[in-house]
Design a protein around this motif. Sequence first.
Motif, short mmCIF file in Angstrom:
data_model
loop_
_atom_site.label_atom_id
_atom_site.label_comp_id
_atom_site.label_asym_id
_atom_site.label_seq_id
_atom_site.Cartn_x
_atom_site.Cartn_y
_atom_site.Cartn_z
N SER A 30 0.82 -1.20 0.00
CA SER A 30 0.00 0.00 0.00
C SER A 30 0.86 1.26 0.00
N ARG A 31 0.31 2.32 -0.59
CA ARG A 31 1.02 3.60 -0.61
C ARG A 31 1.24 4.13 0.81
N ALA A 32 0.25 3.91 1.69
CA ALA A 32 0.38 4.40 3.06
C ALA A 32 1.56 3.73 3.77
N CYS A 95 -12.74 -4.89 2.94
CA CYS A 95 -14.03 -5.31 2.37
C CYS A 95 -14.29 -4.55 1.08
N ALA A 96 -14.59 -5.27 0.02
CA ALA A 96 -14.86 -4.63 -1.27
C ALA A 96 -16.11 -3.76 -1.19
N ASP A 97 -16.04 -2.58 -1.79
CA ASP A 97 -17.19 -1.67 -1.79
C ASP A 97 -18.37 -2.22 -2.58
N ALA A 124 -10.87 3.48 1.00
CA ALA A 124 -9.75 3.44 0.06
C ALA A 124 -10.34 3.30 -1.34
N VAL A 125 -9.48 3.14 -2.34
CA VAL A 125 -9.96 3.02 -3.71
C VAL A 125 -10.51 1.61 -3.94
N GLY A 126 -11.85 1.52 -4.04
CA GLY A 126 -12.49 0.24 -4.33
C GLY A 126 -12.79 -0.63 -3.14
N TYR A 127 -12.33 -0.24 -1.96
CA TYR A 127 -12.61 -1.06 -0.79
C TYR A 127 -12.66 -0.20 0.47
#
Length: 258
Positions: A30-32, A95-97, A124-127
Motif C-alpha cells: 500500500s502507498r500508506a 471489504c470490497a465496496d 480506500a480506492v475500491g474497498y
Amino acid sequence: MYDVSTRTRALALVAQGRSLNSVSKETGISRAAIRSWQTRIEPLPRMRQGFCSLCGPTAKPPEDRAAYAYLLGLYLGDGCISPGARSGYFLRIACADAWPGLVDACAAAVQAVNPSGKAHRVQAVGYTSVVGYSGHWPCFFPQHGPGKKHDRRIALDPWQQTIVDAHPWAFVRGLIHSDGCRITNWTQRSVGGVLKRYEYPRYFFTNVSADIRRLYTDTLDSLGVEWTRCTRNGIPFNISVARRASVVLMDAHVGPKY
C-alpha cells in the motif's frame, strides 16, 4: 508486516523518482505503508511483551462467540493486525465496496468482539477497511505473526476450535465473505437432438494457504457439505461446493455476498 529488505527495495524504487502509486502497483504494498517507511523503516514490535492486562497469561475467549467465529473467518481471509501507539494494535479487515452489506456485517462483528465496542471505516480506492483498535487483538487472533499467512503455519488454538465447533456456519460465512463467492455456472446438453443450456449455482473458496483451506474443508465435513478441489495450473487453491443438497445448505446458512 514486511521485513526490512522488502521495505528497502520499495524505498529504492521511490528514490529512483517513481511515484508511490506506481511502486504500490508493482510491489503490491500500500502507498500508506511505503509513505510511513520514509520516516521509519524498522518494523514496530509485533507482539506485546508480558501478559495481557485483560487476559493474564492465558487468552480468554470473547463473550460474543458467534460474532467471533464470523470475524475469525474474515480475518483469516482479508484481515491483518499491526502495532499502533503504545501497547495497542489495529485490526483491519478489507471489504470490497461492491458488497455494502458485507461491510456492515464486518463492522458489527468488530464492534461485538472489540472490548471497546468500537469499529471505524476507512475508505480506500475500491474497498473499505473496517478497523478496530485494542491492545487485545493478539489474544483473540494468535495466528498473528510475521510474514504472509500462507508462508507460515496457521492452526486454531483449542479454545478457538471450540468456538468454531459451536458456530461452524458463522465461521464458514466469514471465510466465504472474505475469500469466497457464489456464482452461477452453466453447461450445455443435447436433449432429443436439441442443445439446451442448464444453469446451476456453485460456491467457490480460494486461498493460497493450505492450512486455511483445510480449516474450511474440515468445517464443511463437520456440517455434511460435500466439496471438491479445483486444481488450476497444477495448484489446488480452489475449493468448490456444487452438489445440489450442499448448495442448498450453503444458501440457507451463508448465501451470496450482498
